[in-house]
Design a protein around this motif. Structure first.
Motif, PDB file in Angstrom:
ATOM      1  N   CYS A 186      -2.835   8.213  36.807  1.00 16.55           N
ATOM      2  CA  CYS A 186      -3.409   8.455  35.483  1.00 16.55           C
ATOM      3  C   CYS A 186      -2.532   9.435  34.718  1.00 16.55           C
ATOM      4  O   CYS A 186      -2.368  10.585  35.152  1.00 16.55           O
ATOM      5  N   THR A 187      -1.985   9.014  33.575  1.00 14.59           N
ATOM      6  CA  THR A 187      -1.203   9.951  32.775  1.00 14.59           C
ATOM      7  C   THR A 187      -2.094  11.022  32.162  1.00 14.59           C
ATOM      8  O   THR A 187      -1.630  12.124  31.875  1.00 14.59           O
ATOM      9  N   HIS A 188      -3.369  10.702  31.954  1.00 15.89           N
ATOM     10  CA  HIS A 188      -4.388  11.660  31.532  1.00 15.89           C
ATOM     11  C   HIS A 188      -5.720  10.947  31.671  1.00 15.89           C
ATOM     12  O   HIS A 188      -5.767   9.779  32.068  1.00 15.89           O
ATOM     13  N   ALA A 189      -6.815  11.632  31.367  1.00 12.56           N
ATOM     14  CA  ALA A 189      -8.126  11.102  31.730  1.00 12.56           C
ATOM     15  C   ALA A 189      -8.983  10.656  30.556  1.00 12.56           C
ATOM     16  O   ALA A 189     -10.190  10.468  30.720  1.00 12.56           O
ATOM     17  N   HIS A 190      -8.419  10.454  29.379  1.00 16.82           N
ATOM     18  CA  HIS A 190      -9.216   9.863  28.307  1.00 16.82           C
ATOM     19  C   HIS A 190      -9.746   8.510  28.782  1.00 16.82           C
ATOM     20  O   HIS A 190      -9.058   7.782  29.496  1.00 16.82           O
TER      21      HIS A 190
ATOM     22  N   TRP B  51     -11.834  13.804  32.821  1.00 18.84           N
ATOM     23  CA  TRP B  51     -12.240  12.714  33.714  1.00 18.84           C
ATOM     24  C   TRP B  51     -13.759  12.650  33.853  1.00 18.84           C
ATOM     25  O   TRP B  51     -14.362  11.571  33.809  1.00 18.84           O
ATOM     26  N   ASP B  52     -14.389  13.807  34.033  1.00 15.80           N
ATOM     27  CA  ASP B  52     -15.823  13.853  34.290  1.00 15.80           C
ATOM     28  C   ASP B  52     -16.653  13.357  33.106  1.00 15.80           C
ATOM     29  O   ASP B  52     -17.820  13.004  33.279  1.00 15.80           O
ATOM     30  N   LEU B  53     -16.075  13.307  31.922  1.00 18.32           N
ATOM     31  CA  LEU B  53     -16.779  12.740  30.776  1.00 18.32           C
ATOM     32  C   LEU B  53     -17.018  11.248  30.961  1.00 18.32           C
ATOM     33  O   LEU B  53     -18.002  10.697  30.459  1.00 18.32           O
TER      34      LEU B  53
END
Length: 207
Positions: free
Chosen positions: A62-66, A94-96
């Motif tokens: 994952c490059t980021h967690a959006h 991520w938790d969103l």
């Protein structure tokens, strides 16, 4: 066999701060005839699995967690048995999307991920998100930037957990240190090169 790069475009919805936007995402699959990694499992696990075929998935990076970059990651992990890897600074993001499913492992600056005999180095490039990373392969001459750098400049920083001066510093200090000929594979839209973006960076707003 040297690793090759495959691109799949998937479509879905990006959601953050109470808003939603229809988006097309680039999913990047790197590997050979037997094994691959998937960079940013976006929107459609079945479509990604179809491109992967019977190859082993060594990791879902994952490059980021959006949400638009990770919403298909758990389903793809369940289908393939591959671990989901995320920089720990992005766990709050991520938790969103996945409050009940943690990533399987952490990404760290300087970490090397090897697939099909090819190394990709993790570069921590916060700004678009606190745990945003890019993946650089000198052997392939490519950089996977997620939403950190696009054709035309930095990724968006107008929403929660983002910061414009930070993303500009990440790009100028980490990414512009790479060879100008490096091909940039982005999280959305068309690609570019490090040299092309460096040449236009003088027009960016002051950080």
């Amino acid at each position: 066999m040297t690793a090759i790069v495959q691109n799949l475009v998937t479509s879905g919805v990006f959601e953050l701060d109470g808003g939603s936007w229809n988006v097309d995402n680039n999913v990047w699959i790197v590997g050979d005839d037997t094994e691959v990694i998937v960079i940013d499992a976006a929107h459609d696990a079945d479509a990604i699995a179809d491109v992967v075929g019977d190859r082993a998935v060594r990791a879902i990076v994952c490059t980021h967690a959006h949400n638009d970059h990770v919403n298909a990651a758990p389903a793809l992990a369940e289908r393939t048995g591959a671990p989901i890897l995320l920089h720990p600074d992005d766990r709050v993001v991520w938790d969103l999307t996945h409050p009940d499913r943690a990533p399987d492992g952490e990404l760290a600056d300087g970490q090397r991920i090897t697939v099909a005999g090819t190394d990709l180095t993790v570069l921590h490039t916060p700004g678009h998100a606190p745990g945003a990373v890019c993946l650089h392969s000198p052997d392939l001459g490519v950089l996977f930037t997620g939403d950190t750098l696009f054709h035309g400049g930095p990724g968006a920083t107008g929403r929660s957990y983002s910061d414009y001066p930070t993303i500009v510093r990440s790009i100028r200090e980490r990414l512009f240190a790479l060879p100008e000929t490096t091909t940039v594979h982005t999280g959305h839209g068309e690609g570019t090169t490090i040299g092309a973006e460096q040449a236009t960076s003088t027009t960016w707003p002051e950080a």
